[in-house]
Motif scaffolding. Structure first.
Motif, mmCIF file in Angstrom:
data_model
loop_
_atom_site.group_PDB
_atom_site.id
_atom_site.type_symbol
_atom_site.label_atom_id
_atom_site.label_comp_id
_atom_site.label_asym_id
_atom_site.label_seq_id
_atom_site.Cartn_x
_atom_site.Cartn_y
_atom_site.Cartn_z
ATOM 1 N N ILE A 103 0.833 -1.201 0.000
ATOM 2 C CA ILE A 103 0.000 0.000 0.000
ATOM 3 C C ILE A 103 0.870 1.254 0.000
ATOM 4 C CG2 ILE A 103 -1.636 1.347 1.401
ATOM 5 C CD1 ILE A 103 -2.829 -1.409 2.267
ATOM 6 N N VAL A 104 1.962 1.222 0.761
ATOM 7 C CA VAL A 104 2.892 2.360 0.756
ATOM 8 C C VAL A 104 3.429 2.592 -0.657
ATOM 9 C CG1 VAL A 104 5.140 3.185 1.568
ATOM 10 C CG2 VAL A 104 3.548 2.134 3.179
ATOM 11 N N LYS A 105 3.808 1.517 -1.315
ATOM 12 C CA LYS A 105 4.343 1.645 -2.665
ATOM 13 C C LYS A 105 3.293 2.158 -3.645
ATOM 14 C CE LYS A 105 6.702 -0.853 -6.337
ATOM 15 N NZ LYS A 105 7.305 -2.115 -6.798
ATOM 16 N N MET A 106 2.062 1.693 -3.500
ATOM 17 C CA MET A 106 0.991 2.067 -4.424
ATOM 18 C C MET A 106 0.489 3.491 -4.206
ATOM 19 S SD MET A 106 -1.215 -1.481 -4.442
ATOM 20 C CE MET A 106 -2.497 -0.859 -5.524
ATOM 21 N N THR A 107 0.578 3.981 -2.974
ATOM 22 C CA THR A 107 -0.047 5.268 -2.654
ATOM 23 C C THR A 107 0.944 6.370 -2.297
ATOM 24 O OG1 THR A 107 -0.322 4.674 -0.311
ATOM 25 C CG2 THR A 107 -2.114 4.082 -1.818
ATOM 26 N N ARG A 108 2.175 6.030 -1.927
ATOM 27 C CA ARG A 108 3.241 6.980 -1.640
ATOM 28 C C ARG A 108 2.863 8.035 -0.600
ATOM 29 N NH1 ARG A 108 8.056 4.867 -2.920
ATOM 30 N NH2 ARG A 108 7.650 3.410 -4.596
ATOM 31 N N PRO A 109 2.547 7.633 0.639
ATOM 32 C CA PRO A 109 2.275 8.631 1.674
ATOM 33 C C PRO A 109 3.536 9.414 2.024
ATOM 34 C CG PRO A 109 2.467 6.444 2.645
ATOM 35 C CD PRO A 109 2.472 6.252 1.152
ATOM 36 N N LYS A 110 3.348 10.586 2.565
ATOM 37 C CA LYS A 110 4.491 11.399 2.991
ATOM 38 C C LYS A 110 5.151 10.811 4.232
ATOM 39 C CE LYS A 110 2.464 15.704 1.234
ATOM 40 N NZ LYS A 110 1.192 15.206 0.690
ATOM 41 N N VAL A 111 4.326 10.219 5.109
ATOM 42 C CA VAL A 111 4.826 9.696 6.379
ATOM 43 C C VAL A 111 4.156 8.350 6.664
ATOM 44 C CG1 VAL A 111 5.250 10.201 8.829
ATOM 45 C CG2 VAL A 111 4.922 12.094 7.208
ATOM 46 N N VAL A 112 4.899 7.449 7.297
ATOM 47 C CA VAL A 112 4.371 6.155 7.751
ATOM 48 C C VAL A 112 4.579 6.077 9.260
ATOM 49 C CG1 VAL A 112 4.606 3.643 7.641
ATOM 50 C CG2 VAL A 112 4.837 5.021 5.545
ATOM 51 N N PHE A 113 3.514 5.706 9.978
ATOM 52 C CA PHE A 113 3.602 5.513 11.431
ATOM 53 C C PHE A 113 3.118 4.111 11.759
ATOM 54 C CE2 PHE A 113 1.500 5.452 15.597
ATOM 55 C CZ PHE A 113 2.551 5.838 16.419
ATOM 56 N N LEU A 114 3.985 3.304 12.388
ATOM 57 C CA LEU A 114 3.653 1.918 12.722
ATOM 58 C C LEU A 114 3.852 1.683 14.208
ATOM 59 C CD1 LEU A 114 5.590 0.140 9.810
ATOM 60 C CD2 LEU A 114 3.196 0.859 9.826
ATOM 61 N N GLU A 115 2.995 0.829 14.779
ATOM 62 C CA GLU A 115 3.093 0.462 16.205
ATOM 63 C C GLU A 115 3.013 -1.040 16.325
ATOM 64 O OE1 GLU A 115 1.320 -0.823 20.056
ATOM 65 O OE2 GLU A 115 0.430 -0.922 18.038
ATOM 66 N N ASN A 116 3.788 -1.604 17.272
ATOM 67 C CA ASN A 116 3.756 -3.045 17.466
ATOM 68 C C ASN A 116 4.265 -3.383 18.858
ATOM 69 O OD1 ASN A 116 4.116 -6.021 16.853
ATOM 70 N ND2 ASN A 116 3.623 -5.269 14.805
ATOM 71 N N VAL A 117 4.222 -4.656 19.182
ATOM 72 C CA VAL A 117 4.671 -5.111 20.493
ATOM 73 C C VAL A 117 6.193 -5.053 20.586
ATOM 74 C CG1 VAL A 117 2.675 -6.602 20.843
ATOM 75 C CG2 VAL A 117 4.701 -7.523 19.722
ATOM 76 N N GLN A 118 6.709 -5.016 21.812
ATOM 77 C CA GLN A 118 8.150 -4.930 22.034
ATOM 78 C C GLN A 118 8.889 -6.111 21.418
ATOM 79 O OE1 GLN A 118 9.208 -4.945 26.183
ATOM 80 N NE2 GLN A 118 11.333 -4.337 25.811
ATOM 81 N N ASN A 119 8.225 -7.264 21.402
ATOM 82 C CA ASN A 119 8.850 -8.479 20.884
ATOM 83 C C ASN A 119 9.205 -8.381 19.400
ATOM 84 O OD1 ASN A 119 9.649 -11.309 21.177
ATOM 85 N ND2 ASN A 119 7.888 -11.744 19.859
ATOM 86 N N LEU A 120 8.657 -7.395 18.708
ATOM 87 C CA LEU A 120 8.968 -7.230 17.292
ATOM 88 C C LEU A 120 10.469 -7.088 17.067
ATOM 89 C CD1 LEU A 120 7.667 -6.731 14.416
ATOM 90 C CD2 LEU A 120 7.956 -4.301 14.916
ATOM 91 N N LEU A 121 11.160 -6.470 18.024
ATOM 92 C CA LEU A 121 12.594 -6.221 17.869
ATOM 93 C C LEU A 121 13.430 -7.503 17.936
ATOM 94 C CD1 LEU A 121 12.865 -2.997 20.009
ATOM 95 C CD2 LEU A 121 13.367 -3.169 17.580
ATOM 96 N N SER A 122 12.966 -8.493 18.688
ATOM 97 C CA SER A 122 13.735 -9.735 18.830
ATOM 98 C C SER A 122 13.115 -10.910 18.072
ATOM 99 C CB SER A 122 13.848 -10.108 20.319
ATOM 100 O OG SER A 122 12.567 -10.201 20.920
ATOM 101 N N HIS A 123 11.953 -10.695 17.503
ATOM 102 C CA HIS A 123 11.204 -11.741 16.826
ATOM 103 C C HIS A 123 12.027 -12.408 15.726
ATOM 104 C CE1 HIS A 123 7.751 -13.294 14.339
ATOM 105 N NE2 HIS A 123 7.336 -13.597 15.543
ATOM 106 N N ASP A 124 11.998 -13.735 15.695
ATOM 107 C CA ASP A 124 12.690 -14.514 14.669
ATOM 108 C C ASP A 124 14.173 -14.128 14.597
ATOM 109 O OD1 ASP A 124 13.026 -16.379 12.706
ATOM 110 O OD2 ASP A 124 12.150 -15.184 11.098
#
Length: 472
Positions: A103-124
């Protein structure tokens, strides 16, 4: 500066509300697939978010919108570092993040804001987060705040740059979460050097609630929230077994009298289990109910005045109740639909964001955009007002021709893009629109064709290339 947002993986709208509270943000689209969450979202915002971002039809719908900031509290799914080699469009991964990337590629927003759990940093083994950073930074050409590059151009970062805790933003909850802010290099270019090197680490204003005592319900609490004697005994036996093994796991009474400034542990999105991590000592109500039987419990209410927290208390710990939906007269308009049961209310709040944290990030994004915009040239400001394919085309024209043409001529070419868009046109139509000779119109077409912005059809017409289908 007024910015438009789209709210993906919206839940009950916590991220959206945080941006709305910051001011100068208007939401234009939302997407959520959990039906119970959709009921609450619709109840709060008066519009249905029932859309699926994995759907090609919805992606193409988003491509028709003119918006600035993409918001998403996406789920953390398993995917590996294969994305570093094969790119985010590899269809075998099947993760929501890659739908967001598309969607980012198709629509080209100026800014992207994402939120996730702390475990995202160590996941896999950290492969998940590395792939996310690589996708945003290298494949989509976004500047991720907190990411730098080594001498080989490889992204480097500190994990701490992405973790922010709700307890530092005016809310008495220990809730570390990952927050990602990314600005489009295509839109902002060299002006990105002006923005701060890190995202907010604390609330800029005073605390909303000083400690846990400020968020507890006042007055009578329903006896159904008090633990039965048998269940409390089970929890006590469990924690004793854990202590003998040298562990600290077990239930928590988080407002014990000896704690001077109590705060809550992280609220979980389980709906039922996990609430024993945030038990409340409530003698005012507990003494009234001690020893009584309540329907649905297998033993009488405990005599130690121990209860779980209520949905409204969880609501305060996420900023929904007592803050984000207050009217000017101080009345609170946050509520759940009547048909949403308590188990779902806990789940929805535990699965949401802490709104004051998001609000601070929204202010940061607004300040960064204003800072860079104030440094733009007149032509850059005009390009900044464009979206999607129109933006990519005009950016390409500006990049290739600005050094050899006057601004007036460049702006004329922008007018052509805006007027014709993806519609086919002939030399005579272009000459008529610009009020120039056909020879001059042909010259302009040749110049645009040289920078690969325009295509020739076999029937003698021309059209602007769809740059959204290519990396930029």
């Amino acid at each position: 500066m007024k910015l438009k947002t789209i709210d993906l993986c919206a839940g009950i709208g916590g991220i959206r509300r945080g941006f709305e509270l910051a001011g100068d943000y208007t939401n234009v689209a939302s997407a959520e697939i959990d039906e119970m969450a959709c009921k609450t979202y619709e109840h709060l915002f008066g519009e249905s978010p029932r859309h699926d971002i994995t759907s090609d039809d919805y992606k193409h719908y988003l491509q028709t919108l003119r918006y600035d900031v993409l918001l998403a509290g996406f789920p953390c799914q398993a995917f590996s570092s294969v994305g570093l080699q094969q790119g985010f469009e590899d269809k075998t991964k099947g993760t929501i993040f890659f739908d967001i990337a598309k969607i980012v590629k198709m629509t080209r927003p100026k800014v992207v804001f994402l939120e996730n759990v702390q475990n995202l940093l160590s996941h896999d083994n950290q492969a998940t987060f590395k792939t996310i950073v690589d996708t945003l930074d290298r494949q989509l050409d976004y500047h991720v705040v907190g990411v730098f590059h080594d001498s080989d151009g490889k992204p480097i970062y500190k994990r701490s740059s992405f973790i922010r805790n709700s307890k530092d933003f005016g809310i008495p909850q220990n809730r570390p979460r990952v927050y990602i802010v990314a600005f489009s290099r295509a839109y902002f270019g060299r002006h990105l050097e002006k923005i701060p090197l890190e995202t907010p680490v604390r609330r800029s204003k005073g605390p909303i609630f000083h400690d846990l005592n400020d968020i507890l319900d006042k007055g009578e609490i329903s006896p159904r929230f008090f633990l039965s004697k048998g269940y409390l005994q089970t929890l006590e036996n469990h924690i004793e077994r854990q202590k003998k093994k040298g562990y600290g796991f077990g239930y928590r009474i988080i407002n014990s009298p000896e704690i001077e400034h109590p705060i809550a542990n992280t609220l979980l999105a389980t709906g039922g289990s996990g609430r024993e991590r945030n038990l409340i000592f409530d003698p005012e109500n507990g003494k009234k109910y001690a020893g009584t039987m309540v329907q649905g419990k297998y033993s009488p209410i405990n005599e130690k005045s121990i209860r779980t927290m209520t949905p409204s208390e969880w609501g305060r710990l996420q900023g929904f109740v007592g803050y984000a939906f207050l009217n000017e007269d101080g009345t609170d308009r946050f509520s759940f639909p009547d048909e949403v049961p308590n188990v779902q209310r806990f789940k929805q709040l535990g699965n949401s964001v802490t709104i004051p944290v998001v609000e601070e990030f929204a202010r940061y994004i607004q300040e960064c955009c204003n800072l860079m915009y104030d440094d733009f040239s007149r032509t850059e400001k005009r390009i900044f007002s464009m979206y999607g394919n129109e933006f990519l085309l005009c950016s390409a024209i500006y990049e290739k021709l600005s050094s050899s043409l006057r601004d007036k001529t460049i702006n004329t070419y922008f007018d052509i893009v805006y007027h014709f868009g993806q519609r086919e046109f002939r030399v005579k139509e272009l000459a008529r629109y610009l009020e120039v000779t056909p020879a001059r119109a042909s010259q302009i077409i040749s110049q645009l064709a040289c920078i690969d912005c325009i295509r020739h059809n076999v029937n003698g017409t021309y059209f602007f290339r769809d740059l959204l289908s290519f990396s930029h």
